[in-house]
Write a protein that holds these residues in place. Structure first.
Motif, PDB file in Angstrom:
ATOM      1  N   SER A 195      -7.639   1.773  -1.254  1.00  0.00           N
ATOM      2  CA  SER A 195      -7.647   2.602  -2.499  1.00  0.00           C
ATOM      3  C   SER A 195      -7.175   1.442  -3.578  1.00  0.00           C
ATOM      4  CB  SER A 195      -6.518   3.556  -2.309  1.00  0.00           C
ATOM      5  OG  SER A 195      -4.972   2.914  -2.099  1.00  0.00           O
ATOM      6  N   LEU A 196      -6.704   0.380  -3.236  1.00  0.00           N
ATOM      7  CA  LEU A 196      -6.364  -0.860  -4.143  1.00  0.00           C
ATOM      8  C   LEU A 196      -7.820  -1.496  -4.833  1.00  0.00           C
ATOM      9  CD1 LEU A 196      -3.191  -1.774  -2.898  1.00  0.00           C
ATOM     10  CD2 LEU A 196      -3.473  -0.426  -4.904  1.00  0.00           C
ATOM     11  N   GLN A 197      -8.830  -1.167  -4.284  1.00  0.00           N
ATOM     12  CA  GLN A 197     -10.021  -1.777  -4.770  1.00  0.00           C
ATOM     13  C   GLN A 197     -10.429  -1.612  -6.405  1.00  0.00           C
ATOM     14  OE1 GLN A 197     -13.292  -0.658  -2.012  1.00  0.00           O
ATOM     15  NE2 GLN A 197     -12.814  -2.343  -0.653  1.00  0.00           N
ATOM     16  N   ARG A 198     -10.627  -2.636  -6.881  1.00  0.00           N
ATOM     17  CA  ARG A 198     -10.871  -2.508  -8.547  1.00  0.00           C
ATOM     18  C   ARG A 198     -12.149  -1.832  -8.836  1.00  0.00           C
ATOM     19  NH1 ARG A 198     -10.791  -8.062 -10.898  1.00  0.00           N
ATOM     20  NH2 ARG A 198     -10.304  -6.995 -12.810  1.00  0.00           N
ATOM     21  N   TRP A 199     -13.306  -2.099  -8.155  1.00  0.00           N
ATOM     22  CA  TRP A 199     -14.544  -1.404  -8.077  1.00  0.00           C
ATOM     23  C   TRP A 199     -14.428  -0.552  -6.699  1.00  0.00           C
ATOM     24  CZ3 TRP A 199     -18.580  -5.453  -9.749  1.00  0.00           C
ATOM     25  CH2 TRP A 199     -18.328  -5.763 -11.260  1.00  0.00           C
ATOM     26  N   SER A 200     -14.429   0.779  -6.865  1.00  0.00           N
ATOM     27  CA  SER A 200     -14.567   1.636  -5.584  1.00  0.00           C
ATOM     28  C   SER A 200     -15.790   1.435  -4.983  1.00  0.00           C
ATOM     29  CB  SER A 200     -14.335   3.062  -5.966  1.00  0.00           C
ATOM     30  OG  SER A 200     -15.251   3.600  -6.796  1.00  0.00           O
ATOM     31  N   VAL A 201     -16.112   1.939  -3.922  1.00  0.00           N
ATOM     32  CA  VAL A 201     -17.519   1.952  -3.256  1.00  0.00           C
ATOM     33  C   VAL A 201     -18.436   2.676  -4.082  1.00  0.00           C
ATOM     34  CG1 VAL A 201     -18.835   2.412  -1.325  1.00  0.00           C
ATOM     35  CG2 VAL A 201     -16.519   1.631  -0.957  1.00  0.00           C
ATOM     36  N   LEU A 254     -20.231  -6.263   1.036  1.00  0.00           N
ATOM     37  CA  LEU A 254     -18.928  -6.811   1.425  1.00  0.00           C
ATOM     38  C   LEU A 254     -18.144  -6.490   0.391  1.00  0.00           C
ATOM     39  CD1 LEU A 254     -20.412  -8.193   3.945  1.00  0.00           C
ATOM     40  CD2 LEU A 254     -18.760 -10.054   3.813  1.00  0.00           C
ATOM     41  N   THR A 255     -16.767  -5.774   0.543  1.00  0.00           N
ATOM     42  CA  THR A 255     -16.403  -5.279  -0.615  1.00  0.00           C
ATOM     43  C   THR A 255     -15.333  -5.943  -1.192  1.00  0.00           C
ATOM     44  OG1 THR A 255     -14.987  -3.768   0.714  1.00  0.00           O
ATOM     45  CG2 THR A 255     -17.100  -3.124  -0.140  1.00  0.00           C
ATOM     46  N   GLY A 256     -14.935  -7.174  -0.885  1.00  0.00           N
ATOM     47  CA  GLY A 256     -14.069  -7.978  -1.328  1.00  0.00           C
ATOM     48  C   GLY A 256     -12.606  -8.120  -0.500  1.00  0.00           C
ATOM     49  N   THR A 257     -11.765  -9.190  -0.722  1.00  0.00           N
ATOM     50  CA  THR A 257     -10.571  -9.339   0.064  1.00  0.00           C
ATOM     51  C   THR A 257      -9.634  -9.006  -0.716  1.00  0.00           C
ATOM     52  OG1 THR A 257      -9.739 -10.638   1.757  1.00  0.00           O
ATOM     53  CG2 THR A 257     -10.137 -11.893  -0.170  1.00  0.00           C
ATOM     54  N   PRO A 258      -8.290  -8.526   0.194  1.00  0.00           N
ATOM     55  CA  PRO A 258      -7.101  -8.444  -0.810  1.00  0.00           C
ATOM     56  C   PRO A 258      -6.192  -9.705  -0.873  1.00  0.00           C
ATOM     57  CG  PRO A 258      -7.086  -7.097   1.445  1.00  0.00           C
ATOM     58  CD  PRO A 258      -8.374  -7.691   1.330  1.00  0.00           C
ATOM     59  N   GLU A 259      -5.133  -9.778  -1.359  1.00  0.00           N
ATOM     60  CA  GLU A 259      -4.382 -11.036  -1.469  1.00  0.00           C
ATOM     61  C   GLU A 259      -3.986 -11.497  -0.341  1.00  0.00           C
ATOM     62  OE1 GLU A 259      -3.370  -8.023  -2.249  1.00  0.00           O
ATOM     63  OE2 GLU A 259      -1.362  -7.610  -1.983  1.00  0.00           O
ATOM     64  N   ASN A 260      -3.273 -12.871  -0.619  1.00  0.00           N
ATOM     65  CA  ASN A 260      -2.762 -13.496   0.537  1.00  0.00           C
ATOM     66  C   ASN A 260      -3.881 -14.234   1.458  1.00  0.00           C
ATOM     67  OD1 ASN A 260      -0.228 -13.299  -0.467  1.00  0.00           O
ATOM     68  ND2 ASN A 260      -0.137 -11.315   0.708  1.00  0.00           N
TER      69      ASN A 260
END
Ligand code: MN
Length: 216
Positions: free
Chosen positions: A159-165, A185-191
């Protein structure tokens, strides 16, 4: 790609990748997320491999980075897709990795050159099976996490994706005609962080299972 619970395979056409699609990862990457939106890059079709085959440590790097990502596979496409209709084109979702030669990426970034050599190398996207929408529904929220040798490194929520699917599909379809077989591939979170030969990476997404990838 493998389809969960089926002998059927999903034939991959193109692999579009989202960059900096989680706010906290955009910040750790040096972006001001209030001013800089996510963006796209690509991997070749054969970058996708079965996670069971392990991940061979690639040549020309000494800084290999993991990125936990959700995969979205399309069974149809088009141009200028309305966000309200975008999910109709989704075949299914899965768990994957966007492996990155971080040292080559930093050199490219420093010289304002393309990322391809750091992102689009052979076998750079070990993936798990796809979970079809018709049996599993849409993966819009839910925990996404990654561990290395049993230690949690990344822990976030879709739910924290900046651009949703739906937004990502819609925006992408203004740049390309999307077609069945296309994968995002919808991107990676932090760390984000590095791994070495012998490390064991586990990636999981709530409702999409977990994969274990050994760096060989
Ligand atoms: Mn990525």
């Amino acid at each position: 790609m493998e389809v969960a619970g089926s002998a059927q395979r999903f034939p991959v056409r193109r692999i579009y990748c989202l960059g900096r699609n989680y706010r906290a990862h955009a910040i750790e990457s040096g972006d001001n997320p209030d001013e800089t939106p996510p963006f796209f890059f690509m991997k070749p079709r054969d970058a996708v491999t079965d996670y069971r085959d392990g991940f061979p440590y690639p040549p020309m790097t000494s800084a290999l980075r993991y990125e936990a990502e959700m995969i979205v596979a399309l069974h149809s496409g088009g141009r200028d897709i309305d966000p309200a209709d975008a999910l109709d084109h989704v075949y299914g979702y899965g768990v994957g990795l966007d492996m990155t030669r971080q040292d080559l990426q930093e050199i490219a970034q420093g010289l304002s050159r393309p990322w391809a050599i750091s992102k689009s190398f052979d076998k750079s996207a070990p993936c798990g099976p796809l979970y079809p929408v018709e049996t599993n529904g849409h993966a819009v929220t839910g925990r996404i996490w990654l561990s290395v040798n049993g230690e949690i490194k990344q822990d976030s929520d879709l739910s924290l994706q900046r651009w949703s699917v739906p937004e990502a599909i819609s925006i992408l379809s203004r740049h390309y005609e999307l077609v069945d077989g296309d994968v995002i591939l919808t991107g990676t979170p932090e760390n984000i962080g590095l791994v070495v030969k012998g490390d064991v990476i586990n990636v999981g997404i709530e409702s999409l299972g977990e994969i274990e990838v050994v760096v060989t």
